[in-house]
Design an enzyme around this catalytic site. Sequence first.
Site, PDB file in Angstrom:
ATOM      1  N   THR A   1       0.844  -1.195   0.000  1.00 30.33           N
ATOM      2  CA  THR A   1       0.000   0.000   0.000  1.00 30.33           C
ATOM      3  C   THR A   1       0.881   1.247   0.000  1.00 30.33           C
ATOM      4  O   THR A   1       2.082   1.176   0.238  1.00 30.33           O
ATOM      5  CB  THR A   1      -0.903   0.067   1.237  1.00 30.33           C
ATOM      6  OG1 THR A   1      -0.113   0.424   2.388  1.00 30.33           O
ATOM      7  CG2 THR A   1      -1.605  -1.248   1.490  1.00 30.33           C
ATOM      8  N   ASP A   2       0.275   2.384  -0.250  1.00 28.38           N
ATOM      9  CA  ASP A   2       0.947   3.642   0.039  1.00 28.38           C
ATOM     10  C   ASP A   2       0.666   3.984   1.500  1.00 28.38           C
ATOM     11  O   ASP A   2      -0.025   3.254   2.221  1.00 28.38           O
ATOM     12  CB  ASP A   2       0.469   4.737  -0.922  1.00 28.38           C
ATOM     13  CG  ASP A   2       1.501   5.846  -1.098  1.00 28.38           C
ATOM     14  OD1 ASP A   2       2.386   5.995  -0.231  1.00 28.38           O
ATOM     15  OD2 ASP A   2       1.412   6.588  -2.088  1.00 28.38           O
ATOM     16  N   TRP A   3       1.166   5.118   1.919  1.00 28.92           N
ATOM     17  CA  TRP A   3       1.199   5.535   3.327  1.00 28.92           C
ATOM     18  C   TRP A   3      -0.191   5.491   3.976  1.00 28.92           C
ATOM     19  O   TRP A   3      -1.058   6.306   3.657  1.00 28.92           O
ATOM     20  CB  TRP A   3       1.776   6.934   3.391  1.00 28.92           C
ATOM     21  CG  TRP A   3       2.094   7.472   4.744  1.00 28.92           C
ATOM     22  CD1 TRP A   3       1.275   8.208   5.538  1.00 28.92           C
ATOM     23  CD2 TRP A   3       3.342   7.355   5.441  1.00 28.92           C
ATOM     24  NE1 TRP A   3       1.928   8.562   6.696  1.00 28.92           N
ATOM     25  CE2 TRP A   3       3.202   8.049   6.661  1.00 28.92           C
ATOM     26  CE3 TRP A   3       4.560   6.738   5.166  1.00 28.92           C
ATOM     27  CZ2 TRP A   3       4.237   8.140   7.593  1.00 28.92           C
ATOM     28  CZ3 TRP A   3       5.583   6.825   6.102  1.00 28.92           C
ATOM     29  CH2 TRP A   3       5.419   7.518   7.290  1.00 28.92           C
ATOM     30  N   ALA A   4      -0.408   4.521   4.868  1.00 27.34           N
ATOM     31  CA  ALA A   4      -1.635   4.412   5.679  1.00 27.34           C
ATOM     32  C   ALA A   4      -2.899   4.335   4.845  1.00 27.34           C
ATOM     33  O   ALA A   4      -3.981   4.687   5.322  1.00 27.34           O
ATOM     34  CB  ALA A   4      -1.725   5.584   6.663  1.00 27.34           C
ATOM     35  N   ASP A   5      -2.804   3.833   3.621  1.00 26.19           N
ATOM     36  CA  ASP A   5      -3.952   3.926   2.725  1.00 26.19           C
ATOM     37  C   ASP A   5      -5.056   2.924   3.014  1.00 26.19           C
ATOM     38  O   ASP A   5      -6.190   3.107   2.562  1.00 26.19           O
ATOM     39  CB  ASP A   5      -3.498   3.808   1.268  1.00 26.19           C
ATOM     40  CG  ASP A   5      -3.106   5.155   0.687  1.00 26.19           C
ATOM     41  OD1 ASP A   5      -3.541   6.175   1.243  1.00 26.19           O
ATOM     42  OD2 ASP A   5      -2.377   5.193  -0.308  1.00 26.19           O
TER      43      ASP A   5
END
Length: 765
Positions: free
Chosen positions: A299-303
Site C-alpha cells: 500500500t501507500d502511506w496508511a492507505d
Amino acid sequence: MVLGAFGLSVIAQRPAIPRDAALEKKVEKTLSKMSLDEKIGQMLELNFDIMGSYGAGGQWQLNEIVLDTCLSKWKVGSILNAPGTRAHTVEQWQKWIRLIQEKSMKYIGIPDIYGLDHNHGVTYTQAGTLFPQPINLAASFNTELARSGAEITAYESRAANCPWVYNPVTDLGRDPRWPRIWESFGEDAIVNARMAEAEIKGYQGDDPNHLGQYNVAACIKHYFAYGAPFSGKDRTPAYLSPQMLREKFFEPFKAAFQAGALTLMVNSGSINGVPVHASYEYLTKWVKEDLGWDGMIVTDWADINNLFQREHVAKDKKDAIRLAINAGVDMSMDPYSVDFCILLKELVQEGKVSQERIDDAVRRILRVKYRLGLFDRPNTGGKGYEKFGSDEFAQKALRAAEETLVLLKNEGSILPLRQGVKMLLTGPNANQMRCLNGGWSYTWQGSNAEDLAEKYNTIYEAFCQQFGTANVVLEQGVTYNEKGQYWQENQPEISKAVAAAAGVDVIVACIGENSYTETPGNLTDLWLSENQRTLVKELAKTGKPLVLILNEGRPRLITDIEPLAKAVVDIFLPGNYGADALARLLSGQANFSAKMPYTYPREINSLNTYDYKVSEEVGTMAGAYNYDAKVSLLWPFGYGLSYTTFEYANLRVDKQQFTPSDVLTVSVDVKNTGARTGKEPVLLYSSDLVASLTPDNKRLRDFTKVELQPGETKTVTFRLPAKSLAFVGADGRWMLEEGDFLLRVGRLQAPTQCTTTKIWDEPNI
C-alpha cells in the site's frame, strides 16, 4: 485456473518473471514453518520514526526496546522511511539497518526489507548522488540516462544497506495542476514505459530472480491513474473511460511488470468511484492473473485506513483490512500502528480472509526477499562501495542534466551568450539549491536542506564560475519565504532589480517554483506568481534583452510574459548539477538536445495533451451556429531547439499494406545541417485516419536519440509491431481495424494501410 476463497486465483499461466525452481523451493520451505502470527507480521510495514525519539540536542535516537517489541512480538517484516524525513549519513544507515537485520534474524529468522524513497538518486542518504528528476529524464528521450542513474542509485542505496527503493514513478503526468507531475516521465505512455523499463534494469540488473549486492528491488508506483485526479489535487478521485485506462494509464505499468519489477505500490485514490486499494479487478485480476506477475503489492502511506476514513467504502479499520487484503494487497504500509496484525488475525479466524490469501501474500513477500539475496546477505555496504558519492558519479549526473534542459525560444540566436557579456541574474530561483532539486531531496518536501547541498552550485554560483564573477550581477527582486509554504514569497524588491539592469548587457530571469511534493504542493492557480510576472514585465521595460529560465515542477502559465523574452529555457528540476549544466549550455560549451515531455499550456481552459481526440479541434461552422474549438498551447509535446539544425528526409515504411501479425520497418534519414555537433531525439508517431471510435490526433509509437556531427547523416530505423496500432474498442477489447494510417516523423509522413481487422479476446496483447 483454480479459484480459491473470495475468488483468489491460483496462477496457472507462465509468470511475467520466469521462476527459479530452487528459489521457489526455499520460499515454500520457509513458508511451511511459519505460524499465522509470523505470516501476518511479514505483511506489515512500519515507519522507523515510531521506534525512536528526539533528544535534547535535536538528534533522533533509536529506542531498541521498541524495535525489539516490533520484531519479537509482532514479527514485522518491513520498515521504511528516514527519521524526521531527513537524509542521514551512510554510516548511520549502516548501523541502523544492520541492527534491524540482526534482530530480525534473531527473533523471526527472516530478514527485514527496508525501503526508502530514493526517487532521483539517494534522497535520504547524505553525500550521495542526486540526479535530475524523472520529468527531466523524460525530456532527454534517452533511456540510457535513466538506466545509468538507477544503476548508480542502486549502488549507493546498497552502500547505505538499503535494499528496496520506491521507484520508478510510472504515473502518467497529464494534468499540469497535479503537484507530482515532475515525479513522472510526462504525459506519454510510451515514454513512461521505456523509461520505467530502463530504470528497472538499472535498479535490479538483468536477472530479477537473483539480484546482486549492487542491486535493489524496484517498486513501481502508484498503480494506477494516480496522476489524473479530476480536481487536479493530489490523492483525489480520477474519472476515466475504460479505453483511456487500458490504452494509456495501464500500459506503462504492464511494461514495468514485464520488465521484471519486483514490487508495486498502489494509487492512494479511486478510479470511477472504486478505491484502487479495494479493487480485486485492478490488483488481482489485471496484475496477478492476467499478467502472471508474482511480485509483491504494498500500500501507500496508511492507505488501508483511508478506505474507511476518507473513501467510506469500509465501516472501520478491520473492515478496510478485509477489503484490501482480499483485493490483493500483500503488505500494509501502516506507519504508526500494529493494529493491522491484531485485526487481520481476527479476520482469518472469522473466515473473512482465507489462509490461502495470507499464504499467497507472504509467499510473494518471501520471494522478494529471496530474490534480493537477503537470507544469505542481509547487509551490504562498507568494503566494495568506495565509489559512493564519487566524482565519476557526479560527472554522470552532470551529463544527464545537460541532456534534460529544453531550449524553447532563441530569437536572433541570443544564445549562447557571447564571451564577456555582462548579465543581471534575477528572480527567486537564481541563488538557491532547493528549487533546483525539488521535493524528495534530502527531505520530503526538499525544504530545510540547504546545509546538505552546500558543496553544489546555485545558478548564480555556476554562472560566476562560467562567465566570471565580474560579469554577473545578482539582484533577485523576488525571493521565496523559506519559513512559509512553498508558494509564499517575501515582499518584492523589484525596483532594485530594475536599477541593477542599467549596467548590464542581458537579463537572465530565473523564475518558477520552490520545492514541494504530494498534497502540500496542491495549488488553486496555475499562473506563475504575480510578483514574478511583474518582475519580468518591469525588467522588459528597460529594453535589455531578456532570457527566461523556467525552474518548475509543472508548467506554470506565463503567456503574458513569454513574448517579452528573447530566449526561454525550461530546466524543470535538474538536480545538484543542474546549475552547472545550465551554465555550460548558455555559454555554448554544451548543446541543447532535450524536448518537451508534456504539453505546455497557453491558458487555463486549454489543458490539452498532444494525443487529443481529433474531435477536440472543431472548425467554425457555417450558418446560425458560429463557433469553433481550437487546441491552444504554448509549446507542444516533443518540441525543443538546439544550437544546430536537423533535417529529416526519405521517410519510408517497408509495407504499403499490412496485417495485424506484421511488423512494420520504418526508416528516416536525419542530417545535422548546422555547424555544431548535436543530439536529436527522433520521434515516430502514428495517426489512425478512420476508426470505429474517434481516434487520437496522433500517438507516439517509438523514439530514439542520435548524435550527429556537422554535415553527418544517419538512418534511423524503427521496428513497429502492427498490433501496437490497435486501440481498445467500445466493448473493452483490443482491436486493429482495416483502414488507412499515417506514420509521421518530424514534418514527414508516410501512408500505410491495414488490410484485415482483428479483435483480441485477451486483455493484454
